[in-house]
Write a protein that holds these residues in place. Sequence first.
Motif, short mmCIF file in Angstrom:
data_model
loop_
_atom_site.label_atom_id
_atom_site.label_comp_id
_atom_site.label_asym_id
_atom_site.label_seq_id
_atom_site.Cartn_x
_atom_site.Cartn_y
_atom_site.Cartn_z
N VAL A 52 -84.97 45.83 48.62
CA VAL A 52 -84.77 44.88 49.71
C VAL A 52 -84.12 45.56 50.91
O VAL A 52 -84.46 45.28 52.07
N TYR A 73 -86.76 47.32 52.62
CA TYR A 73 -87.73 46.37 53.17
C TYR A 73 -87.23 45.74 54.47
O TYR A 73 -88.01 45.50 55.39
N GLY A 74 -85.92 45.47 54.54
CA GLY A 74 -85.39 44.76 55.71
C GLY A 74 -84.85 45.63 56.82
O GLY A 74 -84.76 45.20 57.97
N TYR A 107 -86.07 46.25 60.60
CA TYR A 107 -86.05 45.13 61.53
C TYR A 107 -84.65 44.60 61.82
O TYR A 107 -84.52 43.60 62.55
N ASN A 164 -89.18 38.45 61.41
CA ASN A 164 -90.58 38.37 61.02
C ASN A 164 -90.62 38.00 59.54
O ASN A 164 -89.57 37.75 58.93
N ALA A 165 -91.80 37.98 58.96
CA ALA A 165 -91.93 37.58 57.56
C ALA A 165 -91.19 38.53 56.63
O ALA A 165 -90.56 38.11 55.65
N GLU A 166 -91.24 39.84 56.93
CA GLU A 166 -90.58 40.82 56.07
C GLU A 166 -89.06 40.64 56.08
O GLU A 166 -88.41 40.63 55.02
N LEU A 167 -88.48 40.48 57.26
CA LEU A 167 -87.04 40.32 57.35
C LEU A 167 -86.58 39.00 56.74
O LEU A 167 -85.58 38.94 56.03
N GLY A 201 -88.09 37.35 54.36
CA GLY A 201 -88.21 37.48 52.91
C GLY A 201 -87.08 38.29 52.32
O GLY A 201 -86.54 37.95 51.25
N ALA A 202 -86.71 39.38 53.00
CA ALA A 202 -85.61 40.21 52.52
C ALA A 202 -84.30 39.42 52.51
O ALA A 202 -83.50 39.53 51.58
N LEU A 218 -94.33 50.23 46.44
CA LEU A 218 -94.24 49.45 47.68
C LEU A 218 -94.22 50.30 48.94
O LEU A 218 -94.77 49.90 49.97
#
Length: 293
Positions: free
Chosen positions: A28, A31-32, A35, A213-216, A218-219, A265
Amino acid sequence: MTSVARDDAFTRAMPAVFVVIWSTGFIVARYGMPYAPPMKFLALRYALSILCFLPWIALSRVAWPKTRAQWLHLAVTGVLMNGGYLGGVWAAVKAGMGSGLSSLIVGLQPVLTAVWLSGTGGHVTRRQWTGLTLGFAGLALVVSRRLGQGGEADWFNLSLATMALFSITAGTLYQKRFVAPCDVRSANAVLVGAALLVTLPFALLEHETMHWNAELAGAMAWSVLALTLGGSSLLYLLIQRGAVASVTSLMYLVPPATALMAWLLFAEPITATTVIGTALTAIGVSLVVRAKR
């Protein structure tokens, strides 16, 4: 299947589930971080976690710590185990360190904890010294291949990851020594609140803004719901059901699990050196933990 059998099966499965959740924390972070600045992300994570804990505590009518000393000890633990540990890991990942390497460095925490506890008791076994040597040898092997120009590791992000390692080790030892038994929900609310207080000033100094955004999103959602609320609650259940030994024995599987997730990933490379170094570290940690237990 009877209710007793289902309960036993759930208890046996919980340690492995806990390790998987713990491993995703490093994923995570990777992933985050493209951003968001690390301290702003963590400060918001702590604030949202508190907002989730408070109604849970109110609806469950659980008790808060009763004395000022209990609050103080929980706060110190929160600063170390949340503020220092998470802050170090997330800042290291933001500075370019991969998820697999950061988890491998912090994965030495059971080694340091076991050796410290044995050392304060006046005796460190030969097996523990062997495990300690293997653990650091494996880590050095992996790190040495990733240092230098173009590598993911440098002295700055290594220092941040090392700070995270010592923070969670010190926090674990402090909690074991000073924190009295308390409901996990109210205790975690205090831990996270203390982490928020020490993280917020650093977050205000960061100039980078959060690019949602969707990634941030979600994280952030996974960090709050799965890691802070779910992971802590699962650990509480494991302790209550007497499965702590299983969790301890599985903790050295976190670095390989994280490395596999990072490869799937983010295409982080898994070279022969990485496999050998991670295996040496896992064997070393297992020797120390097994000797201590």
